[in-house]
Design an enzyme around this catalytic site. Sequence first.
Site, mmCIF file in Angstrom:
data_model
loop_
_atom_site.group_PDB
_atom_site.id
_atom_site.type_symbol
_atom_site.label_atom_id
_atom_site.label_comp_id
_atom_site.label_asym_id
_atom_site.label_seq_id
_atom_site.Cartn_x
_atom_site.Cartn_y
_atom_site.Cartn_z
ATOM 1 N N GLY A 58 13.827 12.560 6.256
ATOM 2 C CA GLY A 58 13.641 12.321 7.682
ATOM 3 C C GLY A 58 12.593 13.250 8.229
ATOM 4 O O GLY A 58 12.309 14.298 7.637
ATOM 5 N N CYS B 214 15.540 15.413 0.255
ATOM 6 C CA CYS B 214 14.647 16.095 1.197
ATOM 7 C C CYS B 214 15.416 16.556 2.443
ATOM 8 O O CYS B 214 16.274 17.430 2.342
ATOM 9 C CB CYS B 214 13.475 15.169 1.530
ATOM 10 N N TYR B 215 15.170 15.931 3.604
ATOM 11 C CA TYR B 215 15.933 16.293 4.808
ATOM 12 C C TYR B 215 17.430 16.211 4.522
ATOM 13 O O TYR B 215 18.219 17.048 4.961
ATOM 14 C CB TYR B 215 15.569 15.339 5.949
ATOM 15 N N HIS C 76 11.245 13.598 -3.780
ATOM 16 C CA HIS C 76 11.628 12.202 -3.530
ATOM 17 C C HIS C 76 11.726 11.416 -4.848
ATOM 18 O O HIS C 76 10.713 10.947 -5.361
ATOM 19 C CB HIS C 76 10.591 11.532 -2.616
ATOM 20 N N GLU D 8 12.811 8.508 -5.256
ATOM 21 C CA GLU D 8 12.626 7.065 -5.040
ATOM 22 C C GLU D 8 11.162 6.640 -5.101
ATOM 23 O O GLU D 8 10.856 5.449 -5.214
ATOM 24 C CB GLU D 8 13.233 6.662 -3.676
ATOM 25 N N SER E 76 10.661 -22.547 9.504
ATOM 26 C CA SER E 76 9.330 -22.165 9.979
ATOM 27 C C SER E 76 8.266 -22.518 8.955
ATOM 28 O O SER E 76 7.081 -22.473 9.243
ATOM 29 C CB SER E 76 9.299 -20.659 10.226
ATOM 30 N N VAL F 81 8.863 -18.254 3.761
ATOM 31 C CA VAL F 81 9.762 -18.110 2.621
ATOM 32 C C VAL F 81 11.217 -17.963 3.068
ATOM 33 O O VAL F 81 12.121 -18.596 2.516
ATOM 34 C CB VAL F 81 9.381 -16.849 1.802
ATOM 35 N N ASP F 82 11.437 -17.127 4.069
ATOM 36 C CA ASP F 82 12.811 -16.773 4.425
ATOM 37 C C ASP F 82 13.610 -17.986 4.886
ATOM 38 O O ASP F 82 14.711 -18.241 4.396
ATOM 39 C CB ASP F 82 12.833 -15.697 5.518
ATOM 40 N N LYS G 281 12.711 -8.708 0.908
ATOM 41 C CA LYS G 281 11.828 -9.854 0.654
ATOM 42 C C LYS G 281 11.780 -10.278 -0.821
ATOM 43 O O LYS G 281 11.898 -11.461 -1.136
ATOM 44 C CB LYS G 281 10.419 -9.482 1.117
#
Length: 510
Positions: free
Chosen positions: A53, A80-81, A167, A169, A221, A224-225, A366
């Site tokens: 953060g 981290c934070y 980090h 990740e 729409s 993709v979603d 996604k």
Amino acid sequence: MESIVILDFGGQYTQLIARRVRALHVFSHVLPCRTPLADILRLQPKGVIFSGGPASVLEEGAPTCDPALFEAGLPVLGICYGMQLMGKLLGGEVTKAPKREYGLVDVKARLDAALLKDFEDQNACWMSHTFQVSQVPKGFKAAASSENCPVAAMENTEKRLFGVQFHPEVTHTRNGLGVLRRFVFDICACRGDWRMEDFAREQIRRIREEVGQGTVLLALSGGVDSAVAAALLSRAIGDRLTCVFVDHGLLRKGEFDEVSRTFERDFSMHLIAVDASERFLTALKGVTEPEEKRRIIGAKFIEVFRDEAGKLGKLDHFAQGTIYPDVIESGGALGSSVIKSHHNVGGLPKELGFTSLIEPLRMLFKDEVRALGISLGLPESLVWRQPFPGPGLAIRILGEVTRDKAETVRESDAILREEITRAGLDRDISQYFTVLTNMRSVGVMGDERTYDRAVAIRCVTTDDFMTADFYRLPYDVLALVSRRIVNEVPNVNRVLFDVTSKPPASIEWE
Ligand code: XMP
């Protein structure tokens, strides 16, 4: 379902942590850091990860969590934070580092460190911090260090509490995924049996349970979603699903026909395609402010749906292809402000009179939506479409939207897409489109002076659309696109290339 909870302290990589955990086949929830402990425990997670953060744990009002969490018997990994907060809350000391560490830093692990078993002797780790734990809390041991950070990792194996200053990740951290893997499997004892097929099965069961013998209206729409949501619903309830696809006059070239054809012919879905372009364009007359455009388009959509729903007789539920980043960006995560109102997933427009809102993709990222689409048998061409915003070309026309400007941006966009596909780059670029700027500039065509419009090209690469870099489109492709646009699209005499990343720019121009 086995899961890991990620508490969000506003870090830029929070979603990445969630993605990495899911890549290990363990479901992850991202929750605001101040989520009450009871709500966290209700999910029965196998462990908790604190994100990084931007704040300092030493400042007044810094984001925190319920300290009782450390007594709940759950393994916790602070990043981290998150590590500094753990250090502070448990009685350790956090101070300003003598030297700020940013970028790749060699970290040396103690050989017996539980999470760092995959580390090399000098393991390059991604660091970004100004503060650090200078003294570990009672019961903890320093598990790693770097040149400027004596406690680059800490652990209390008995209580299963861990912290890393770097980090894990981020892909730049060598063996970073190993740290998460050790935490998730060795410490939290997860099985790692979460699979997309299971998710699809579970969602289909839930949809059937919720809908019963009822009917569902879905707003398609063409993106993709909503397409994947439609496929899932269609699998669950067959022809009790009706899809409405609205042409607001701001779709890409050929899109209306393509989408109608795919869903009606190839999927035999009950599809109502409505040409409402006149209604939208009239409502947008004179409007220049981006959020106002979104508001008007959103409101008109509802109007059109209401009209269509009225013609169809009573439909019970309303479905939408909302995905996880939309949920988080709408303020689902604490401290994240609503940046653009498209992430307005607040709920069901009351006047539509539906019993419930069905959002079967609300927990997916996604790429997971794409994987689900493939597992449901949707064609790759549809699943790999680049995202297209709900308000369509309206937010790619700076200033007032007119039919004529929509034509300009649509034609230039079609040229760009054609050339990018021809160059074989379509899978490399996450999103690419043109924008009609609201500037005019002087040019010369033939022997005539022109005073015409400028079109900008936007191409970005991104994993999650939260941050993005501009794509280095080869000069020859740029030259070809530029030449074709000024030659083939009326009233354009200049082409620009957008070289900004997100942040500070956003992907769309409005
Ligand atoms: P930004 O511009 O926020 O875009 O960096 C991030 C992603 O979101 C899409 N986007 C929208 N999608 N309605 C949508 O459905 C919107 O109003 C909207 N605005 C941006 C954008 O295309 C990109 O993929």
